[in-house]
Design an enzyme around this catalytic site. Structure first.
Site, PDB file in Angstrom:
ATOM      1  N   ASN A 226      21.942  -7.338  24.551  1.00  0.00           N
ATOM      2  CA  ASN A 226      23.389  -7.231  24.701  1.00  0.00           C
ATOM      3  C   ASN A 226      23.684  -6.973  26.180  1.00  0.00           C
ATOM      4  OD1 ASN A 226      26.081  -6.624  24.611  1.00  0.00           O
ATOM      5  ND2 ASN A 226      25.866  -4.720  23.429  1.00  0.00           N
TER       6      ASN A 226
ATOM      7  N   LYS B 252      26.480  -6.936  27.644  1.00  0.00           N
ATOM      8  CA  LYS B 252      27.793  -6.307  27.888  1.00  0.00           C
ATOM      9  C   LYS B 252      28.506  -7.031  29.028  1.00  0.00           C
ATOM     10  CE  LYS B 252      25.822  -2.169  25.954  1.00  0.00           C
ATOM     11  NZ  LYS B 252      25.786  -0.725  25.853  1.00  0.00           N
TER      12      LYS B 252
ATOM     13  N   HIS C  64      30.598  -3.155  17.652  1.00  0.00           N
ATOM     14  CA  HIS C  64      29.877  -2.321  18.624  1.00  0.00           C
ATOM     15  C   HIS C  64      30.702  -1.076  18.944  1.00  0.00           C
ATOM     16  CE1 HIS C  64      27.981  -0.974  22.319  1.00  0.00           C
ATOM     17  NE2 HIS C  64      26.931  -1.671  21.931  1.00  0.00           N
TER      18      HIS C  64
ATOM     19  N   GLU D 115      31.345   0.378  21.603  1.00  0.00           N
ATOM     20  CA  GLU D 115      32.249   0.255  22.757  1.00  0.00           C
ATOM     21  C   GLU D 115      33.536  -0.467  22.363  1.00  0.00           C
ATOM     22  OE1 GLU D 115      29.313  -1.417  25.374  1.00  0.00           O
ATOM     23  OE2 GLU D 115      28.271   0.506  25.376  1.00  0.00           O
TER      24      GLU D 115
ATOM     25  N   GLU E  73      23.163   2.128  15.889  1.00  0.00           N
ATOM     26  CA  GLU E  73      23.224   2.534  17.284  1.00  0.00           C
ATOM     27  C   GLU E  73      23.921   3.892  17.390  1.00  0.00           C
ATOM     28  OE1 GLU E  73      22.871  -1.091  20.051  1.00  0.00           O
ATOM     29  OE2 GLU E  73      24.982  -0.811  19.612  1.00  0.00           O
TER      30      GLU E  73
ATOM     31  N   GLY F 102      23.198   3.878  26.405  1.00  0.00           N
ATOM     32  CA  GLY F 102      23.376   3.935  27.845  1.00  0.00           C
ATOM     33  C   GLY F 102      23.214   5.322  28.433  1.00  0.00           C
TER      34      GLY F 102
ATOM     35  N   SER G 160      19.336   3.008  24.274  1.00  0.00           N
ATOM     36  CA  SER G 160      18.326   3.331  25.292  1.00  0.00           C
ATOM     37  C   SER G 160      16.905   2.930  24.884  1.00  0.00           C
ATOM     38  CB  SER G 160      18.389   4.814  25.675  1.00  0.00           C
ATOM     39  OG  SER G 160      19.666   5.129  26.211  1.00  0.00           O
TER      40      SER G 160
HETATM   41  P1  PGA Z   1      21.567   0.561  25.772  1.00  0.00           P
HETATM   42  O1  PGA Z   1      22.688  -0.227  24.932  1.00  0.00           O
HETATM   43  O2  PGA Z   1      20.244  -0.082  25.427  1.00  0.00           O
HETATM   44  O3  PGA Z   1      21.948   0.343  27.217  1.00  0.00           O
HETATM   45  O4  PGA Z   1      21.620   1.978  25.347  1.00  0.00           O
HETATM   46  C1  PGA Z   1      22.478  -0.618  23.603  1.00  0.00           C
HETATM   47  C2  PGA Z   1      23.736  -1.236  23.043  1.00  0.00           C
HETATM   48  O5  PGA Z   1      24.819  -0.697  23.298  1.00  0.00           O
HETATM   49  O6  PGA Z   1      23.702  -2.260  22.338  1.00  0.00           O
END
Ligand code: PGA
Length: 256
Positions: free
Chosen positions: A12, A14, A99, A101, A171, A177, A217
């Site tokens: 992903n 983003k 997601h 976000e 998640e 992140g 992460s």
């Molecule tokens: P990250 O993001 O690996 O940077 O924690 C995962 C995601 O949000 O899909």
């Protein structure tokens, strides 16, 4: 005996990478993967604007392309939005929906996510449906309840033939992140719970065959521990997917 579920490693991106940076990342990833092929499903989700070029860049490699979102309506006066049919028409095969976000910054609810899943699957897209609790919810001990509610609200109205096109990504928001990762035990516990929830809604066959990915992460240093868990069927990777070698190393962290 290891289960027969498909293993999926999904990137992903983003809102990262200009056009040239994105294509360069795919070219590098293609080179790495052709030097050491994988039998697992690899998916990359670049920003909308790179989708069509990404489809061309990975043609013949077996890598699948995903969008990071779609609108719930088939078409219409929704300035700035992109429909599932448009995604399908440029060769995207997957779409990430729900997601955290999108939920946090764009107010997406489980009900809206359900509408988006309908729109996506109507046009033959496979869905990576994201769920997961916040830190406050985990600390309050309501994380199982919350995840069950997210899954039930978003998925319950669908027939099993639609759910066959859904991949679940767990998640935990506190791990996205942040550099904090769920421990392999925490991930396994929640993934088993998600499978049980799917069984309650759709029966054992769907529950046993639905891939459940972990996201938050994941990186080369912790991927093997997470991916070795019996109910962890892959990963949804943000930060570490922006570096071809790291993403490739995660792919090869799946135990044989
Ligand atoms: P990250 O993001 O690996 O940077 O924690 C995962 C995601 O949000 O899909």
């Amino acid at each position: 005996m290891p289960n027969q579920r498909k293993k999926i490693i999904a990137a992903n991106w983003k809102m990262h990478k200009t056009f040239h940076e994105g294509i360069a990342l795919l070219v590098e990833l293609n080179m790495l993967i052709s030097s050491k092929p994988t039998k697992h499903t690899i998916v990359v989700a670049p920003p909308y604007i790179h989708l069509q070029s990404a489809v061309h860049a990975v043609a013949d490699t077996g890598i699948k392309v995903a969008a990071q979102n779609c609108h719930q309506a088939p078409q219409g006066a929704y300035t700035g939005e992109v429909s599932a049919e448009m995604l399908q028409s440029v060769g995207a095969e997957y779409v990430i929906l729900g997601h955290s976000e999108r939920r946090q910054y764009f107010g997406e609810t489980d009900e809206l996510v359900a509408q988006k899943i309908k729109a996506a699957t109507d046009f033959g897209l496979k869905v990576i449906f994201c769920c997961g609790e916040s830190l406050a919810e985990r600390e309050a001990g309501t994380h199982f309840e919350l995840v069950k509610h997210q899954i039930t609200t978003a998925l319950k109205s669908f027939q099993p033939r639609v759910i066959k096109d859904v991949v679940v990504a767990y998640e935990p928001v506190w791990a996205i992140g942040t550099g904090l990762t769920a421990s392999p035990e925490q991930a396994q516990e929640m993934h088993a719970f998600i499978r049980e929830t799917l069984q309650g809604l759709f029966g054992a066959e769907i529950a046993n065959n639905t891939p459940i990915l972990y996201g938050g992460s994941m990186k080369p240093a912790n991927a093997n521990g997470l991916l070795s868990q019996p109910d962890v069927d892959g990963g949804l990777i943000g930060g570490a997917s922006l570096i071809a070698q790291d993403f490739f190393d995660i792919i090869h962290s799946i135990p044989a």
